[in-house]
Design a protein around this motif. Structure first.
Motif, mmCIF file in Angstrom:
data_model
loop_
_atom_site.group_PDB
_atom_site.id
_atom_site.type_symbol
_atom_site.label_atom_id
_atom_site.label_comp_id
_atom_site.label_asym_id
_atom_site.label_seq_id
_atom_site.Cartn_x
_atom_site.Cartn_y
_atom_site.Cartn_z
ATOM 1 N N CYS A 3 0.850 -0.830 0.549
ATOM 2 C CA CYS A 3 0.309 -0.107 -0.089
ATOM 3 C C CYS A 3 0.786 1.394 0.141
ATOM 4 O O CYS A 3 1.566 1.381 1.232
ATOM 5 C CB CYS A 3 -0.453 0.118 1.359
ATOM 6 N N GLY A 4 0.741 2.029 -1.492
ATOM 7 C CA GLY A 4 1.892 2.740 -1.256
ATOM 8 C C GLY A 4 3.302 2.741 -1.121
ATOM 9 O O GLY A 4 3.488 1.709 -2.253
ATOM 10 N N HIS A 5 4.365 2.943 -0.072
ATOM 11 C CA HIS A 5 5.695 2.658 -0.351
ATOM 12 C C HIS A 5 5.874 1.013 0.324
ATOM 13 O O HIS A 5 7.244 0.422 1.297
ATOM 14 C CB HIS A 5 6.365 3.511 0.157
ATOM 15 N N TYR A 6 4.773 0.374 0.994
ATOM 16 C CA TYR A 6 4.835 -0.347 2.577
ATOM 17 C C TYR A 6 3.778 -1.290 2.361
ATOM 18 O O TYR A 6 2.672 -2.132 1.986
ATOM 19 C CB TYR A 6 4.065 1.025 3.973
ATOM 20 N N MET A 7 4.375 -2.392 3.565
ATOM 21 C CA MET A 7 4.006 -3.910 3.293
ATOM 22 C C MET A 7 2.924 -3.235 3.994
ATOM 23 O O MET A 7 2.756 -3.344 5.460
ATOM 24 C CB MET A 7 5.113 -4.578 3.515
ATOM 25 N N ILE A 8 1.664 -4.545 4.346
ATOM 26 C CA ILE A 8 0.886 -4.794 5.179
ATOM 27 C C ILE A 8 0.924 -5.913 5.746
ATOM 28 O O ILE A 8 1.525 -6.903 5.326
ATOM 29 C CB ILE A 8 -0.813 -4.773 4.389
ATOM 30 N N TYR A 9 1.122 -5.703 7.206
ATOM 31 C CA TYR A 9 1.192 -6.649 7.466
ATOM 32 C C TYR A 9 -0.080 -7.042 8.633
ATOM 33 O O TYR A 9 -1.075 -6.827 8.913
ATOM 34 C CB TYR A 9 2.405 -6.375 8.349
ATOM 35 N N PRO A 10 -0.347 -8.705 9.532
ATOM 36 C CA PRO A 10 -1.004 -9.058 10.212
ATOM 37 C C PRO A 10 -0.819 -8.340 11.607
ATOM 38 O O PRO A 10 0.451 -7.809 12.052
ATOM 39 C CB PRO A 10 -0.816 -10.712 10.498
ATOM 40 N N PRO A 11 -1.558 -8.170 12.896
ATOM 41 C CA PRO A 11 -0.929 -7.640 13.580
ATOM 42 C C PRO A 11 0.082 -8.196 14.469
ATOM 43 O O PRO A 11 0.176 -7.812 15.281
ATOM 44 C CB PRO A 11 -2.137 -7.652 14.683
ATOM 45 N N GLU A 12 0.538 -9.626 14.196
ATOM 46 C CA GLU A 12 0.992 -10.183 14.718
ATOM 47 C C GLU A 12 2.542 -9.857 14.607
ATOM 48 O O GLU A 12 3.754 -10.046 15.494
ATOM 49 C CB GLU A 12 0.624 -11.968 14.839
ATOM 50 N N SER A 13 2.706 -9.413 13.857
ATOM 51 C CA SER A 13 3.996 -8.762 13.394
ATOM 52 C C SER A 13 4.529 -7.459 14.218
ATOM 53 O O SER A 13 6.007 -7.159 14.192
ATOM 54 C CB SER A 13 3.262 -7.739 11.562
ATOM 55 N N LEU A 14 2.974 -7.048 15.175
ATOM 56 C CA LEU A 14 3.884 -6.208 15.984
ATOM 57 C C LEU A 14 5.255 -6.054 16.650
ATOM 58 O O LEU A 14 6.307 -5.825 17.081
ATOM 59 C CB LEU A 14 2.400 -5.320 17.136
ATOM 60 N N TYR A 15 5.123 -7.872 17.059
ATOM 61 C CA TYR A 15 5.891 -8.059 18.271
ATOM 62 C C TYR A 15 7.136 -8.606 17.689
ATOM 63 O O TYR A 15 8.055 -8.015 18.155
ATOM 64 C CB TYR A 15 5.863 -9.622 18.597
ATOM 65 N N ASP A 16 7.660 -8.381 16.410
ATOM 66 C CA ASP A 16 9.151 -8.419 15.629
ATOM 67 C C ASP A 16 9.114 -7.301 15.512
ATOM 68 O O ASP A 16 10.806 -6.644 15.545
ATOM 69 C CB ASP A 16 9.076 -9.370 14.549
ATOM 70 N N LEU A 17 8.616 -6.063 14.713
ATOM 71 C CA LEU A 17 9.333 -4.673 14.473
ATOM 72 C C LEU A 17 8.653 -4.054 15.245
ATOM 73 O O LEU A 17 9.903 -3.132 15.418
ATOM 74 C CB LEU A 17 7.483 -5.085 12.872
ATOM 75 N N LYS A 18 7.971 -4.148 16.106
ATOM 76 C CA LYS A 18 8.467 -3.091 17.549
ATOM 77 C C LYS A 18 8.744 -1.616 17.298
ATOM 78 O O LYS A 18 9.784 -0.898 17.623
ATOM 79 C CB LYS A 18 9.896 -3.453 18.748
ATOM 80 N N PRO A 19 7.364 -1.263 16.696
ATOM 81 C CA PRO A 19 7.412 0.734 16.665
ATOM 82 C C PRO A 19 6.720 1.250 17.878
ATOM 83 O O PRO A 19 7.000 0.439 18.685
ATOM 84 C CB PRO A 19 6.419 0.572 16.023
ATOM 85 N N ASP A 20 7.226 2.340 17.722
ATOM 86 C CA ASP A 20 7.483 3.524 18.334
ATOM 87 C C ASP A 20 6.253 3.316 19.034
ATOM 88 O O ASP A 20 5.530 3.242 20.565
ATOM 89 C CB ASP A 20 8.283 4.369 18.738
ATOM 90 N N GLY A 21 5.150 3.469 18.708
ATOM 91 C CA GLY A 21 3.869 3.710 18.537
ATOM 92 C C GLY A 21 2.853 2.933 16.872
ATOM 93 O O GLY A 21 3.809 2.856 16.145
ATOM 94 N N VAL A 22 2.029 3.220 17.488
ATOM 95 C CA VAL A 22 0.685 3.195 16.116
ATOM 96 C C VAL A 22 -0.095 3.556 16.199
ATOM 97 O O VAL A 22 -1.198 3.736 16.843
ATOM 98 C CB VAL A 22 0.428 1.262 16.362
ATOM 99 N N ILE A 23 -0.226 4.583 14.864
ATOM 100 C CA ILE A 23 -1.187 5.496 14.276
ATOM 101 C C ILE A 23 -2.899 5.030 13.731
ATOM 102 O O ILE A 23 -2.690 4.424 12.805
ATOM 103 C CB ILE A 23 -1.043 6.489 13.806
ATOM 104 N N MET A 24 -3.664 4.850 14.290
ATOM 105 C CA MET A 24 -5.080 4.242 13.667
ATOM 106 C C MET A 24 -4.974 5.601 12.353
ATOM 107 O O MET A 24 -5.216 5.837 12.497
ATOM 108 C CB MET A 24 -5.840 5.247 14.863
#
Length: 419
Positions: A360-381
């Motif tokens: 989507c745009g320049h970015y991969m779409i991931y399932p929610p469980e990917s948050l454990y591996d990618l470890k972002p500082d934050g998530v924006i709705m």
């Protein structure tokens, strides 16, 4: 085929759909539940749709063929309702198609629970019938909040009753008396007539029963469909909501459901505004101000589209490493404006498994469980529509599963900033 009693009236508005009509009609003819009538209302078609309807009528006497001047799907459904003989009503759009057990499953549940409204899920398919979206947790059923397999009504969800079920008419089996006894009709507008009709049914239903089986195939954004040029009539979303308000007032329900109504009104505005071009958006704003001058301030937050740009998003994120929650239609348009990838956006989270791994745009779409591996500082709705109903449960989910990750309510609320 002779039937003793019509238990379900299937009503199909038909307009210039010769390419898809046979698949639609075959899906009704081949239902495992047989005690039905199939009311097809030709809405002034100029292709071979009427010929196809007459062909099916000659082979199956359960068909009832009606004709009207081109007046829209809502008017066609109203016409069919006046002549329907079944205990229950099921709508179907003429470019969509049922799974074989749809009517049997919904009828069985309706009879078991004595429900006025019995609802199933659906999947999106493309022009060729390939599945493009399945198991969306937010549409057509808000699975975070909606009870499955047990009856509920507005009494159980006064604040959110209009945010539980997407107001589409064709994934619901209606007790006909629910519609007739309450004088519920589709309003005479070009689009969004579903909003007033479905929400009115939901408000009046004493028992609603929902299952999440995907029993309808919804052909989304096919060439030539109303969805492809609905932005010409965006103001109709306001007209439909005002028609609903008038109905609720007449029934003495508005004060009870005012909060739910306003929440739904904002959500519907957001969804349609998100699809407008800049010029269409400007036209809509002027029309909205003329219709709703006294309530302009109340709905102003839902109308704030013009300031959301790729540059705004970049500034909003700053130096944080973030992920976006929801590959919504609107955020797709914003990301399409980017001239280069923002290294601080790690990707997009979406619960729709059909979108995982896509770009989507320049970015991969991931399932929610990917948050454990990618470890972002934050998530924006970045969910533009219905986020008031989704955010509270999502906040609880983050507290339990991702306590180290900050969840922002929404990019579209300009007073919100990272802590």
């Amino acid at each position: 085929m002779e039937i003793v009693e019509v238990k379900i009236s299937v009503i199909i508005p038909v307009y210039n759909v010769e390419k898809y009509l046979r698949e639609c009609l075959d899906s009704v003819v081949n239902q495992t539940f047989k005690d039905i009538e199939i009311i097809c209302v030709d809405d002034g078609s100029t292709d071979k749709s009427l010929e196809i309807l007459q062909e099916y009528k000659r082979k199956d006497d359960r068909f009832v063929i009606l004709q009207q001047r081109h007046s829209g799907a809502g008017a066609a459904r109203n016409y069919g309702l006046k002549l329907a003989e079944g205990k229950y009503i099921q709508f179907l759009d003429s470019d969509d198609y049922f799974e074989p057990t749809l009517l049997e499953e919904l009828y069985t549940r309706a009879e078991k629970f004595g429900s006025d409204l019995t609802v199933c899920s659906s999947r999106k398919v493309d022009d060729e019938g390939n599945i493009t979206e399945s198991r969306n947790p937010n549409s057509p059923i808000n699975l975070d909040k909606t009870p499955l397999g047990k009856p509920f009504s507005r009494q159980d969800f006064k604040e959110d009753i209009f945010c539980l079920l997407t107001p589409i008419p064709w994934n619901k089996l209606y007790l006909k008396s629910l519609i007739l006894d309450n004088g519920i009709e589709f309003p005479p507008i070009n689009i969004c007539e579903d909003i007033a009709f479905v929400h009115a049914c939901v408000a009046c239903a004493k028992k609603i029963v929902v299952c999440d089986n995907e029993l309808i195939n919804y052909r989304y954004n096919r060439p030539g469909s109303m969805a492809t040029y609905r932005t010409h009539f965006t103001i109709d979303v306001v007209k439909s909501c005002m028609s609903l308000k008038k109905f609720l007032e007449q029934k003495g329900l508005y004060k009870e459901l005012e909060s739910a109504f306003i929440k739904a009104f904002k959500n519907h505005i957001r969804w349609d505004v998100a699809q407008c071009s800049d010029n269409e958006y400007k036209v809509f704003l002027e029309e909205f101000k003329n219709l709703m001058s006294d309530d302009w301030e109340l709905f102003k937050p839902a109308l704030r589209k013009d300031y959301i740009t790729a540059d705004y998003l970049k500034k909003f994120i700053g130096d944080k490493k973030v992920m976006l929650w929801g590959a919504s239609f609107f955020i797709q348009k914003v990301l399409a404006e980017e001239t280069e990838k923002n290294p601080n956006i790690l990707g997009i989270i979406d619960r729709n498994n059909a979108s995982w791994g896509k770009i989507c745009g320049h970015y991969m779409i991931y399932p929610p469980e990917s948050l454990y591996d990618l470890k972002p500082d934050g998530v924006i709705m970045t969910i533009w529509s219905n986020y008031e109903a989704i955010y509270p449960s999502l906040k609880e989910e983050f507290a339990q599963k991702y306590p180290e990750i900050e969840l922002l309510p929404n990019i579209f609320e300009d007073e919100v900033v990272f802590s």
